[in-house]
Motif scaffolding. Structure first.
Motif, PDB file in Angstrom:
ATOM      1  N   UNK A 131       0.831  -1.204   0.000  1.00 56.06           N
ATOM      2  CA  UNK A 131       0.000   0.000   0.000  1.00 56.06           C
ATOM      3  C   UNK A 131       0.865   1.254   0.000  1.00 56.06           C
ATOM      4  N   UNK A 132       0.583   2.122  -0.957  1.00 54.67           N
ATOM      5  CA  UNK A 132       1.219   3.437  -1.006  1.00 54.67           C
ATOM      6  C   UNK A 132       0.133   4.479  -0.798  1.00 54.67           C
ATOM      7  N   UNK A 133       0.428   5.458   0.053  1.00 57.45           N
ATOM      8  CA  UNK A 133      -0.523   6.528   0.340  1.00 57.45           C
ATOM      9  C   UNK A 133      -0.108   7.765  -0.441  1.00 57.45           C
ATOM     10  N   UNK A 134      -1.069   8.370  -1.123  1.00 57.23           N
ATOM     11  CA  UNK A 134      -0.795   9.597  -1.873  1.00 57.23           C
ATOM     12  C   UNK A 134      -0.571  10.733  -0.887  1.00 57.23           C
ATOM     13  N   UNK A 135       0.538  11.418  -1.025  1.00 54.45           N
ATOM     14  CA  UNK A 135       0.843  12.554  -0.166  1.00 54.45           C
ATOM     15  C   UNK A 135       0.084  13.796  -0.625  1.00 54.45           C
ATOM     16  N   UNK A 136      -0.112  13.896  -1.939  1.00 59.01           N
ATOM     17  CA  UNK A 136      -0.827  15.035  -2.512  1.00 59.01           C
ATOM     18  C   UNK A 136      -1.450  14.567  -3.822  1.00 59.01           C
ATOM     19  N   UNK A 137      -2.679  14.967  -4.073  1.00 52.36           N
ATOM     20  CA  UNK A 137      -3.333  14.659  -5.343  1.00 52.36           C
ATOM     21  C   UNK A 137      -2.994  15.786  -6.306  1.00 52.36           C
ATOM     22  N   UNK A 138      -2.198  15.456  -7.307  1.00 48.59           N
ATOM     23  CA  UNK A 138      -1.770  16.442  -8.292  1.00 48.59           C
ATOM     24  C   UNK A 138      -2.787  16.535  -9.424  1.00 48.59           C
ATOM     25  N   UNK A 139      -3.252  15.392  -9.880  1.00 50.73           N
ATOM     26  CA  UNK A 139      -4.294  15.328 -10.907  1.00 50.73           C
ATOM     27  C   UNK A 139      -5.131  14.105 -10.623  1.00 50.73           C
ATOM     28  N   UNK A 140      -6.436  14.308 -10.656  1.00 56.56           N
ATOM     29  CA  UNK A 140      -7.354  13.193 -10.453  1.00 56.56           C
ATOM     30  C   UNK A 140      -8.546  13.432 -11.371  1.00 56.56           C
ATOM     31  N   UNK A 141      -8.463  12.886 -12.560  1.00 53.36           N
ATOM     32  CA  UNK A 141      -9.487  13.123 -13.564  1.00 53.36           C
ATOM     33  C   UNK A 141      -9.478  11.949 -14.530  1.00 53.36           C
ATOM     34  N   UNK A 142     -10.548  11.193 -14.577  1.00 51.71           N
ATOM     35  CA  UNK A 142     -10.592  10.032 -15.460  1.00 51.71           C
ATOM     36  C   UNK A 142     -11.066  10.385 -16.865  1.00 51.71           C
ATOM     37  N   UNK A 143     -11.317  11.670 -17.109  1.00 56.25           N
ATOM     38  CA  UNK A 143     -11.719  12.095 -18.445  1.00 56.25           C
ATOM     39  C   UNK A 143     -10.486  12.178 -19.350  1.00 56.25           C
ATOM     40  N   UNK A 144     -10.587  11.597 -20.513  1.00 56.42           N
ATOM     41  CA  UNK A 144      -9.491  11.590 -21.474  1.00 56.42           C
ATOM     42  C   UNK A 144      -9.737  12.656 -22.524  1.00 56.42           C
ATOM     43  N   UNK A 145      -8.716  13.420 -22.856  1.00 57.15           N
ATOM     44  CA  UNK A 145      -8.855  14.417 -23.919  1.00 57.15           C
ATOM     45  C   UNK A 145      -9.109  13.739 -25.244  1.00 57.15           C
ATOM     46  N   UNK A 146     -10.197  14.082 -25.916  1.00 58.15           N
ATOM     47  CA  UNK A 146     -10.576  13.418 -27.162  1.00 58.15           C
ATOM     48  C   UNK A 146     -10.386  14.284 -28.401  1.00 58.15           C
ATOM     49  N   UNK A 147     -10.184  15.563 -28.178  1.00 56.91           N
ATOM     50  CA  UNK A 147     -10.002  16.456 -29.323  1.00 56.91           C
ATOM     51  C   UNK A 147      -8.522  16.497 -29.676  1.00 56.91           C
ATOM     52  N   UNK A 148      -8.258  16.425 -30.956  1.00 59.18           N
ATOM     53  CA  UNK A 148      -6.856  16.446 -31.408  1.00 59.18           C
ATOM     54  C   UNK A 148      -6.273  17.824 -31.354  1.00 59.18           C
TER      55      UNK A 148
END
Length: 148
Positions: A131-148
């Motif tokens: 188990x690793x604990x996140x010290x800081x959430x830098x980016x948390x977004x499951x949306x993927x960029x779809x536009x080129x």
């Protein structure tokens, strides 16, 4: 899936509350076209649902953990399904390498996480966890960029 589908999805990812009319206006296509495209993507499973993006820390889930799970080969799929049922679990990945499964989960505090990890270790076929604990959430977004 063509460019118009991707553009519709990109708009919905930014704001899933957009109306078909608003999407049509933005993309300069007919409302019926947007409606038909969205319905087709829902029916084929490209769009699996609509959900708000939450600030988990504000909801009391300020602890994020990434947990590697080593499991007996014949039990991996069964273990993954059991893990995926947990309300604390956000992501479950079947992976290569030292660990067979990676889990990303959210917890209220260390005691909450401790309870989850102990439950995880009690599952038949689980050999060990890391188990690793996140010290800081830098980016948390499951949306993927779809536009080129």
């Amino acid at each position: 899936m063509d460019e118009l589908d991707r553009r519709i999805l990109a708009l919905l990812q930014k704001n899933a509350r957009l109306s078909y009319r608003e999407i049509a206006r933005e993309l300069k296509v007919a409302v019926g076209t947007v409606y038909n495209r969205v319905k087709r993507m829902e029916e084929t499973g490209v769009i699996r649902g609509y959900t708000p993006i939450l600030d988990y820390e504000k909801l009391g889930f300020g602890l994020t953990a990434v947990i590697g799970v080593k499991a007996q080969g014949r039990k991996i799929v069964e273990i993954e399904r059991e893990i995926a049922k947990s309300d604390r679990v956000m992501l479950v990945y079947d992976t290569t390498g030292e660990y067979d499964i990676f889990v990303v989960a959210k917890f209220r505090d260390r005691a909450d996480m401790n309870s989850f990890v102990k439950w995880l270790l009690s599952l038949e076929g689980v050999e060990k966890t890391n188990t690793s604990v996140a010290m800081q959430v830098v980016k948390e977004d499951t949306r993927l960029g779809l536009e080129d």
